[in-house]
Design an enzyme around this catalytic site. Structure first.
Site, PDB file in Angstrom:
ATOM      1  N   LYS A  14       0.842  -1.197   0.000  1.00  0.00           N
ATOM      2  CA  LYS A  14       0.000   0.000   0.000  1.00  0.00           C
ATOM      3  C   LYS A  14       0.877   1.246   0.000  1.00  0.00           C
ATOM      4  CE  LYS A  14      -0.338   0.038   5.061  1.00  0.00           C
ATOM      5  NZ  LYS A  14      -1.251   0.110   6.226  1.00  0.00           N
ATOM      6  N   ASN A  84      11.629   0.292   1.718  1.00  0.00           N
ATOM      7  CA  ASN A  84      10.556   1.250   1.961  1.00  0.00           C
ATOM      8  C   ASN A  84       9.833   1.015   3.292  1.00  0.00           C
ATOM      9  OD1 ASN A  84       8.150   3.102   1.155  1.00  0.00           O
ATOM     10  ND2 ASN A  84       7.209   1.093   1.462  1.00  0.00           N
ATOM     11  N   TYR A 158      10.766   8.374  15.693  1.00  0.00           N
ATOM     12  CA  TYR A 158      10.765   8.368  14.229  1.00  0.00           C
ATOM     13  C   TYR A 158      11.873   9.232  13.623  1.00  0.00           C
ATOM     14  CZ  TYR A 158       9.149   8.749   9.421  1.00  0.00           C
ATOM     15  OH  TYR A 158       9.069   8.713   8.057  1.00  0.00           O
ATOM     16  N   LYS A 162      15.412   8.030  11.244  1.00  0.00           N
ATOM     17  CA  LYS A 162      15.764   8.381   9.874  1.00  0.00           C
ATOM     18  C   LYS A 162      17.167   8.992   9.811  1.00  0.00           C
ATOM     19  CE  LYS A 162      12.048   6.849   7.950  1.00  0.00           C
ATOM     20  NZ  LYS A 162      12.108   5.654   7.066  1.00  0.00           N
ATOM     21  N   VAL A 191       3.551  12.862   2.525  1.00  0.00           N
ATOM     22  CA  VAL A 191       2.578  12.139   1.698  1.00  0.00           C
ATOM     23  C   VAL A 191       1.407  11.673   2.553  1.00  0.00           C
ATOM     24  CG1 VAL A 191       2.240  10.111   0.240  1.00  0.00           C
ATOM     25  CG2 VAL A 191       4.379  11.409   0.101  1.00  0.00           C
ATOM     26  N   THR A 193      -0.690   9.107   3.765  1.00  0.00           N
ATOM     27  CA  THR A 193      -0.698   7.647   3.853  1.00  0.00           C
ATOM     28  C   THR A 193      -1.232   7.240   5.222  1.00  0.00           C
ATOM     29  OG1 THR A 193       1.525   7.464   4.815  1.00  0.00           O
ATOM     30  CG2 THR A 193       1.371   7.511   2.399  1.00  0.00           C
TER      31      THR A 193
END
Length: 235
Positions: A14, A84, A158, A162, A191, A193
């Site tokens: 997805k 991803n 988070y 990264k 984005v 999502t």
């Protein structure tokens, strides 16, 4: 053994991952849809095939050693790996009150999962005539942007995951220097999502564009870079 250029996209059932798979498939690549959930994986493969993509499912949980090893053993060729799969860890993520187990969970997927998956698949990638690795990062991992106050909300799980992923990627670049393996970081932007409750202002298709470009770089393309649609991102 397949003679068709083959890609594997993790977390591809997805969102951005799916659109990366769709975009690579539209360019003629054979695409493995890496995902944990069997039904969602099968649904994504069926949808991609209906759109003309040469897609196949790969059961894959990047946080599990056995799952990653089995996924690697199931492939006979790999030219492109797009790491991803990722999680936010939820909210809140304030440094002074964070649950350390949350940090461990985020790092297990966002960092250790990338290392685990990349290492398992490197033997196949080394056999490719033009191997490419793309790690999905984020501008919130940019230390420069954090210092400038341009890196989104406080998120001690988070955001640093990264930053850590960026640093890990550069270690691979150093070790793989002199090989034909190109490895870069892609930022999809904000984005809409499931990851962010669909609050983003960009579409998954827009978010996939940079990763698709980096996954299909020519032989004279860059390696060791951190990019979004506008170009290089400051570290």
């Amino acid at each position: 053994m397949s003679e068709k250029t083959t890609a594997l996209v993790t977390g591809a059932n997805k969102g951005i991952g799916y659109e990366i798979a769709a975009g690579l498939g539209a360019l003629g690549l054979r695409v493995g849809v890496g995902a944990r959930d069997e039904q969602r994986r099968e649904d994504a493969v069926e949808k991609l095939r209906a759109a003309g993509v040469d897609a196949f499912g790969v059961p894959l949980d990047v946080s599990d050693d056995a799952s990653v090893a089995a996924a690697a053993a199931s492939l006979d060729r790999l030219d492109v790996l797009v790491n991803n799969a990722g999680i936010t860890g939820g909210t809140p993520q304030d440094p002074t009150t964070v649950d350390l187990d949350l940090l461990r969970t985020v790092l297990e997927t966002n960092v250790f999962g990338v290392i685990r998956t990349t290492n398992a698949l490197l033997p196949l990638l080394r056999r490719s005539p033009a191997p490419r690795i793309v790690n999905l990062s984020s501008s919130v991992g940019s230390l420069a942007r954090q210092v400038a106050g341009q890196a989104g909300p406080v998120a001690i799980g988070y955001s640093p995951s990264k930053t850590y992923l960026n640093a890990v990627t550069l270690q691979y670049v150093r070790e793989l220097e002199g090989t034909n393996i190109k490895i870069n970081l892609a930022c999809p932007g904000y984005v809409a999502t499931d990851l962010n409750g669909h609050r983003g202002h960009r579409t998954p298709q827009e978010g996939a564009a940079t990763a698709i470009r980096l996954a299909t770089l020519p032989d004279d393309g860059p390696t060791g870079g951190f990019f979004d649609d506008a170009g290089p991102i400051p570290w």
